[in-house]
Design an enzyme around this catalytic site. Structure first.
Site, PDB file in Angstrom:
ATOM      1  N   CYS A 146       0.857  -1.178   0.000  1.00  0.00           N
ATOM      2  CA  CYS A 146       0.000   0.000   0.000  1.00  0.00           C
ATOM      3  C   CYS A 146       0.897   1.235   0.000  1.00  0.00           C
ATOM      4  O   CYS A 146       2.120   1.146   0.141  1.00  0.00           O
ATOM      5  CB  CYS A 146      -0.911   0.001   1.228  1.00  0.00           C
ATOM      6  SG  CYS A 146      -0.004   0.094   2.795  1.00  0.00           S
TER       7      CYS A 146
ATOM      8  N   HIS B 182       3.787   1.885  11.699  1.00  0.00           N
ATOM      9  CA  HIS B 182       2.660   1.656  12.611  1.00  0.00           C
ATOM     10  C   HIS B 182       2.437   2.799  13.583  1.00  0.00           C
ATOM     11  O   HIS B 182       1.423   2.836  14.282  1.00  0.00           O
ATOM     12  CB  HIS B 182       2.887   0.355  13.386  1.00  0.00           C
ATOM     13  CG  HIS B 182       3.190  -0.801  12.500  1.00  0.00           C
ATOM     14  ND1 HIS B 182       4.463  -1.321  12.342  1.00  0.00           N
ATOM     15  CD2 HIS B 182       2.393  -1.531  11.681  1.00  0.00           C
ATOM     16  CE1 HIS B 182       4.431  -2.319  11.472  1.00  0.00           C
ATOM     17  NE2 HIS B 182       3.191  -2.468  11.065  1.00  0.00           N
TER      18      HIS B 182
ATOM     19  N   CYS C 199       2.553   5.795   8.834  1.00  0.00           N
ATOM     20  CA  CYS C 199       1.609   5.933   7.730  1.00  0.00           C
ATOM     21  C   CYS C 199       0.677   7.110   8.004  1.00  0.00           C
ATOM     22  O   CYS C 199       0.129   7.234   9.112  1.00  0.00           O
ATOM     23  CB  CYS C 199       0.789   4.654   7.589  1.00  0.00           C
ATOM     24  SG  CYS C 199      -0.546   4.792   6.372  1.00  0.00           S
TER      25      CYS C 199
ATOM     26  N   SER D  96       1.887  -5.266   3.239  1.00  0.00           N
ATOM     27  CA  SER D  96       3.312  -5.041   3.490  1.00  0.00           C
ATOM     28  C   SER D  96       4.195  -6.036   2.731  1.00  0.00           C
ATOM     29  O   SER D  96       5.347  -6.233   3.071  1.00  0.00           O
ATOM     30  CB  SER D  96       3.599  -5.134   4.993  1.00  0.00           C
ATOM     31  OG  SER D  96       3.056  -6.319   5.547  1.00  0.00           O
TER      32      SER D  96
ATOM     33  N   HIS E 280      -0.663  -4.899  19.560  1.00  0.00           N
ATOM     34  CA  HIS E 280      -0.223  -4.509  18.220  1.00  0.00           C
ATOM     35  C   HIS E 280       0.418  -3.120  18.289  1.00  0.00           C
ATOM     36  O   HIS E 280      -0.068  -2.233  18.989  1.00  0.00           O
ATOM     37  CB  HIS E 280      -1.410  -4.491  17.249  1.00  0.00           C
ATOM     38  CG  HIS E 280      -1.007  -4.326  15.811  1.00  0.00           C
ATOM     39  ND1 HIS E 280      -0.715  -3.103  15.255  1.00  0.00           N
ATOM     40  CD2 HIS E 280      -0.833  -5.233  14.816  1.00  0.00           C
ATOM     41  CE1 HIS E 280      -0.391  -3.258  13.982  1.00  0.00           C
ATOM     42  NE2 HIS E 280      -0.453  -4.554  13.695  1.00  0.00           N
TER      43      HIS E 280
ATOM     44  N   GLU F 280       0.526  -0.581  16.368  1.00  0.00           N
ATOM     45  CA  GLU F 280      -0.326   0.561  16.039  1.00  0.00           C
ATOM     46  C   GLU F 280      -1.243   0.917  17.206  1.00  0.00           C
ATOM     47  O   GLU F 280      -1.429   2.092  17.531  1.00  0.00           O
ATOM     48  CB  GLU F 280      -1.167   0.259  14.787  1.00  0.00           C
ATOM     49  CG  GLU F 280      -2.023   1.443  14.365  1.00  0.00           C
ATOM     50  CD  GLU F 280      -2.975   1.117  13.232  1.00  0.00           C
ATOM     51  OE1 GLU F 280      -4.066   1.705  13.199  1.00  0.00           O
ATOM     52  OE2 GLU F 280      -2.626   0.262  12.378  1.00  0.00           O
TER      53      GLU F 280
END
Length: 326
Positions: free
Chosen positions: A18, A80, A102, A273, A130, A132
């Site tokens: 992405c 992240h 991002c 990814s 996680h 993020e």
């Protein structure tokens, strides 16, 4: 074998990188080119084993915590995102930082900041631990409550049921997230939705694409690493959409030939990814076993790109010199 049972591959599109992943990987490569090795990267720049190994060979050193980076060095923050405290730690160690978060994750951080400032409790839908989620929760730890899926809704405790908003990790299953939101709204009717969808466009597009091939596939192979949330979700979505079986692999050699027994149609996709070279490796592996007919199923066109982190547009060496007082 009849014509209808001929071996074929249904290749999902969009798949793979992405815009946010592409930006983050290029950021590390550019930093290495401009400043030379070593460049330190806090956590995996993106959740993909091959990408990390490739960057390590070029001189990137991956660390888990900021304190592992030598004082005065250059550090890249992963796609992240990180909590504000990490930026503070970097400043204390006089690190020149490149923030490769991002932009779609940054959007969620800004939403968290805004709603916390407006005294909302924030219900963050995501997976505990996680990176993020850890970064987003760090924006307002006293206001953000993690909701790890529909079954976690009953555990939520808030200050005021009339000042609630939900946000989400960007890489979740759209269907499961909406199920969680539905459960939350049943319990908290005044729950406010974010201004725009937090689940990133690429995650959604890849899930739509895998749904299209799954119903016709005896087996769906998802290329991606096991710590990649969006890749793991693709396996779940494929199974939910009718695939008879689905497996996650980093590399073609991880495919078990036993999976192909009785299989005429193989669906193939990859997480956000994953570089395309790994998908091509899987297609070559399948072709060697009779699955040479490849049909591309395209559900969307992706043209979004992000500019490189602003730190790479100025001289980091000058910043390091100023920080050290030289």
């Amino acid at each position: 074998m009849t014509a209808t049972a001929a071996r074929r591959v249904l290749l999902a599109a969009p798949r793979g990188y992405c815009a946010g992943v592409d930006r983050a990987v290029i950021a590390v490569e550019k930093a290495l080119e401009q400043y030379g090795a070593p460049i330190y990267v806090r956590k995996q720049i993106v959740h993909n084993k091959y990408v990390v190994q490739t960057l390590e060979k070029k001189g990137a050193i991956f660390v888990d915590e900021t304190e592992e980076v030598p004082e005065g060095s250059i550090v890249v923050f992963s796609a992240h995102g990180v909590a504000p405290v990490v930026h503070e730690e970097a400043a204390e160690r006089r690190l020149a930082s490149v923030d490769a978060t991002c932009p779609l994750v940054t959007k969620v951080h800004k939403e968290a900041q805004r709603f916390a400032a407006e005294d909302y409790d924030i219900l963050l839908i995501g997976h505990e631990g996680h990176e993020e989620v850890v970064g987003t929760m760090g924006e307002a730890p006293d206001r953000i409550h993690l909701v790890d899926g529909p079954d976690d809704v009953d555990n939520v405790r808030v200050r005021d049921e009339n000042r609630l908003v939900w946000l989400s990790q960007t890489t979740l299953s759209v269907d499961e997230t909406m199920e969680t939101v539905g459960r939350l709204k049943e319990r908290f009717p005044a729950l406010v939705s974010p201004p725009s969808d937090d689940i990133c466009y690429a995650t959604q597009n890849r899930q739509v694409a895998v749904k299209e091939i799954a119903a016709e596939s005896d087996l769906v192979i998802v290329v991606g690493s096991r710590n990649s949330s969006n890749s793991v979700r693709l396996v779940e979505v494929a199974l939910g959409a009718g695939a008879k079986a689905s497996h996650l692999v980093d590399f073609a050699e991880e495919i078990d030939e036993a999976w192909l027994e009785g299989v005429s149609t193989v669906g193939v996709t990859s997480g956000a990814s994953v570089p395309e070279i790994l998908v091509q490796g899987v297609l070559e592996w399948l072709a060697q076993r009779g699955y040479e007919d490849v049909e591309v199923f395209r559900s969307a066109e992706e043209k979004l790109t992000f500019s490189l982190p602003k730190e790479l547009r100025r001289d980091l060496r000058a910043e390091l010199g100023a920080a050290s007082g030289s």
